[in-house]
Design an enzyme around this catalytic site. Structure first.
Site, PDB file in Angstrom:
ATOM      1  N   GLY A 243       0.824  -1.200   0.000  1.00  0.00           N
ATOM      2  CA  GLY A 243       0.000   0.000   0.000  1.00  0.00           C
ATOM      3  C   GLY A 243       0.861   1.254   0.000  1.00  0.00           C
ATOM      4  N   SER A 244       0.326   2.298   0.580  1.00  0.00           N
ATOM      5  CA  SER A 244       0.974   3.609   0.505  1.00  0.00           C
ATOM      6  C   SER A 244       2.200   3.685   1.411  1.00  0.00           C
ATOM      7  CB  SER A 244      -0.015   4.703   0.914  1.00  0.00           C
ATOM      8  OG  SER A 244      -0.264   4.656   2.308  1.00  0.00           O
ATOM      9  N   THR A 245       3.086   4.596   1.054  1.00  0.00           N
ATOM     10  CA  THR A 245       4.282   4.817   1.859  1.00  0.00           C
ATOM     11  C   THR A 245       3.923   5.344   3.244  1.00  0.00           C
ATOM     12  OG1 THR A 245       5.573   5.268  -0.136  1.00  0.00           O
ATOM     13  CG2 THR A 245       6.495   6.035   1.954  1.00  0.00           C
ATOM     14  N   GLU A 265       5.632  -3.438   0.938  1.00  0.00           N
ATOM     15  CA  GLU A 265       5.704  -3.113  -0.487  1.00  0.00           C
ATOM     16  C   GLU A 265       4.956  -1.802  -0.651  1.00  0.00           C
ATOM     17  OE1 GLU A 265       4.554  -5.077  -4.827  1.00  0.00           O
ATOM     18  OE2 GLU A 265       3.528  -5.746  -3.019  1.00  0.00           O
ATOM     19  N   CYS A 299       1.094  -0.268  -9.930  1.00  0.00           N
ATOM     20  CA  CYS A 299       2.399   0.251  -9.519  1.00  0.00           C
ATOM     21  C   CYS A 299       3.413   0.134 -10.649  1.00  0.00           C
ATOM     22  CB  CYS A 299       2.894  -0.482  -8.274  1.00  0.00           C
ATOM     23  SG  CYS A 299       3.070  -2.263  -8.489  1.00  0.00           S
TER      24      CYS A 299
END
Length: 324
Positions: A243-245, A265, A299
């Site tokens: 998912g998101s950073t 990830e 991505c």
């Protein structure tokens, strides 16, 4: 025309109007009456709903997973037994691939051609690749020690896994976590994205049919707060997150504080690098699919393009033709 086709698909696959919770391989009543409506991006109509998992539901799922792992029916089973059960799951999954693909298109908007090409065939191929790895893995081996004598190297399950997946390629990311966890002997709790829970529930039906022991697999759709409760739960041994950073930073902080394993990830973007000797016509044709596949929600979508200064203007003009 498109919506009519999707409506027909939905009728053919018989999307349930509502699911119960899937906790430890059993369909059980949720702890609360809260639900997550699933809205089709194509029509903006409601196509189904699932229970919105609460912290109490998470506690029940973790307790079931913990009991199953500690009892050892799955975690201590011979690798061949786990492989056989996961093969049954693979066979069931193959038979339902196109149905699950249609559900993914309905709930998240992926073109049906892409769903049938990649959204479910790729997870199935990944599942079988992990089965092959497990079948050829040396689960226990003897080696010569550095200081003499003999040592035993044994692969053992890490414990109870929390798997948190995004909405854009839900089955692919789920399978990248579920397949190795099951084959290793772990128990696993999957938290699908609230936007795309229906495909996860269909997969849960196949898990139950495959005969995976009680307690080993749970599927709990929920939002961020319940997801954080799952990540920080003392009964979880490892977190696997895609998912998101920003969310990854929070998960890493929690896992670091608890000395808990985690695999992250996170947000990134693939770049297409156009070299000076590239055939620009061929490259731009390839970029049409590479940039816009899965509605551009990937991505690996080539939405960053790098070119040398000598070809910059030429590349800009070619890319602008996408929108002409």
């Amino acid at each position: 025309m498109i919506q009519q086709a999707l409506n027909e698909l939905s009728q053919q696959i018989r999307i349930r109007p509502r699911y119960d919770n899937f906790i430890g391989g059993q369909w059980v009543d949720p702890a609360t009456s809260a639900t997550i409506p699933v809205i089709s991006p194509h029509s903006e109509e409601r196509v189904g709903s699932v229970p919105e998992a609460s912290t109490e539901d998470v506690d029940r799922a973790v307790a079931a997973a913990r009991r199953a792992f500690d009892a050892g029916e799955w975690s201590n089973a011979a690798p061949e037994e786990r492989i056989a059960a996961v093969r049954r799951f693979s066979d069931l999954y193959m038979a339902k691939m196109m149905d699950i693909a249609a559900v993914i298109t309905t709930e998240m908007g992926s073109p049906i051609s892409f769903s049938q090409l990649a959204q479910t065939p790729a997870p199935w191929m990944m599942l079988n690749s992990f089965i092959d790895v497990a079948a050829n893995h040396a689960w226990e081996e003897r080696r010569q020690g550095v200081l003499g004598g003999e040592v035993i190297i044994r692969s053992e399950a890490v414990g109870v896994v929390a798997a948190i997946v995004p909405w854009n390629v839900p089955q692919f990311v789920t399978m990248s976590k579920l397949a190795p966890a099951l084959l290793a002997g772990c128990s696993i709790i999957i938290k699908p994205a609230p936007e795309t829970p229906l495909d996860a529930m269909m997969m849960a039906e196949l898990i139950a049919e495959a005969g995976i022991p009680e307690g080993v697999v749970s599927v709990l759709p929920a939002g961020r707060e319940v997801g954080e409760h799952l990540v920080s739960h003392a009964g979880i041994d490892k977190v696997a997150f895609t998912g998101s950073t920003a969310a990854g930073r929070r998960i890493a902080a929690i896992c670091g504080e608890q000395l808990k394993r985690c695999t992250l990830e996170l947000g990134g973007k693939s770049a297409a690098i156009i070299l000076d000797d590239a055939d620009l016509g061929m490259v731009t044709e390839g970029l049409k699919f590479a940039s816009f596949m899965n509605n551009g929600q990937a991505c690996v979508a080539q939405t960053r393009i790098l070119a040398s200064r000598t070809r910059y203007d030429e590349v800009v003009e070619a890319i602008a033709s996408f929108y002409a």
